[in-house]
Write a protein that holds these residues in place. Structure first.
Motif, PDB file in Angstrom:
ATOM      1  N   SER A  89       0.839  -1.201   0.000  1.00  0.00           N
ATOM      2  CA  SER A  89       0.000   0.000   0.000  1.00  0.00           C
ATOM      3  C   SER A  89       0.872   1.249   0.000  1.00  0.00           C
ATOM      4  O   SER A  89       0.583   2.227  -0.682  1.00  0.00           O
ATOM      5  N   ASP A  90       1.959   1.215   0.742  1.00  0.00           N
ATOM      6  CA  ASP A  90       2.887   2.337   0.801  1.00  0.00           C
ATOM      7  C   ASP A  90       3.573   2.531  -0.544  1.00  0.00           C
ATOM      8  O   ASP A  90       3.728   3.651  -1.019  1.00  0.00           O
ATOM      9  N   GLU A  91       3.973   1.444  -1.194  1.00  0.00           N
ATOM     10  CA  GLU A  91       4.612   1.520  -2.512  1.00  0.00           C
ATOM     11  C   GLU A  91       3.646   2.125  -3.530  1.00  0.00           C
ATOM     12  O   GLU A  91       4.013   2.984  -4.323  1.00  0.00           O
ATOM     13  N   GLU A  92       2.410   1.681  -3.488  1.00  0.00           N
ATOM     14  CA  GLU A  92       1.384   2.168  -4.424  1.00  0.00           C
ATOM     15  C   GLU A  92       1.137   3.663  -4.184  1.00  0.00           C
ATOM     16  O   GLU A  92       1.022   4.432  -5.115  1.00  0.00           O
ATOM     17  N   GLU A  93       1.074   4.057  -2.931  1.00  0.00           N
ATOM     18  CA  GLU A  93       0.836   5.465  -2.579  1.00  0.00           C
ATOM     19  C   GLU A  93       1.996   6.331  -3.072  1.00  0.00           C
ATOM     20  O   GLU A  93       1.783   7.419  -3.594  1.00  0.00           O
ATOM     21  N   ASN A  94       3.223   5.867  -2.922  1.00  0.00           N
ATOM     22  CA  ASN A  94       4.379   6.632  -3.378  1.00  0.00           C
ATOM     23  C   ASN A  94       4.405   6.785  -4.896  1.00  0.00           C
ATOM     24  O   ASN A  94       4.865   7.797  -5.414  1.00  0.00           O
ATOM     25  N   GLN A  95       3.912   5.823  -5.615  1.00  0.00           N
ATOM     26  CA  GLN A  95       3.883   5.891  -7.080  1.00  0.00           C
ATOM     27  C   GLN A  95       2.832   6.864  -7.570  1.00  0.00           C
ATOM     28  O   GLN A  95       2.962   7.447  -8.636  1.00  0.00           O
ATOM     29  N   GLN A  96       1.778   7.073  -6.802  1.00  0.00           N
ATOM     30  CA  GLN A  96       0.689   7.936  -7.216  1.00  0.00           C
ATOM     31  C   GLN A  96       0.958   9.417  -6.896  1.00  0.00           C
ATOM     32  O   GLN A  96       0.296  10.281  -7.438  1.00  0.00           O
ATOM     33  N   LYS A  97       1.924   9.692  -6.027  1.00  0.00           N
ATOM     34  CA  LYS A  97       2.211  11.079  -5.668  1.00  0.00           C
ATOM     35  C   LYS A  97       2.940  11.781  -6.808  1.00  0.00           C
ATOM     36  O   LYS A  97       3.911  11.254  -7.335  1.00  0.00           O
ATOM     37  N   PRO A  98       2.475  12.975  -7.189  1.00  0.00           N
ATOM     38  CA  PRO A  98       3.208  13.725  -8.218  1.00  0.00           C
ATOM     39  C   PRO A  98       4.516  14.283  -7.637  1.00  0.00           C
ATOM     40  O   PRO A  98       4.595  14.614  -6.459  1.00  0.00           O
ATOM     41  N   ASP A  99       5.526  14.392  -8.464  1.00  0.00           N
ATOM     42  CA  ASP A  99       6.824  14.917  -8.012  1.00  0.00           C
ATOM     43  C   ASP A  99       6.820  16.399  -7.878  1.00  0.00           C
ATOM     44  O   ASP A  99       6.226  17.177  -8.435  1.00  0.00           O
TER      45      ASP A  99
END
Length: 60
Positions: free
Chosen positions: A50-60
């Motif tokens: 869930s943490d990995e998925e959340e980090n991928q969805q955050k814009p830079d």
């Protein structure tokens, strides 16, 4: 005459389960180490994914 202490005997090392905190023996026969059970192992995996998925969805 006192006998020498048995240094071949291993003391059981216990660690807390990362998910629930229950004591777990750290030995080869502990199937889910460092977790106390398959359930706790899956809970931790879900949190990690869930943490990995959340980090991928955050814009830079």
């Amino acid at each position: 005459m006192q006998s020498e202490p048995d240094i071949t005997r291993k003391t059981a090392v216990t660690v807390p389960c990362p998910s629930c905190g229950q004591s777990v023996k750290w030995e080869e026969t502990s199937t889910w180490r460092p977790f106390c059970s398959r359930r706790c192992q899956l809970i931790d995996l879900n949190e990690w994914l869930s943490d990995e998925e959340e980090n991928q969805q955050k814009p830079d």
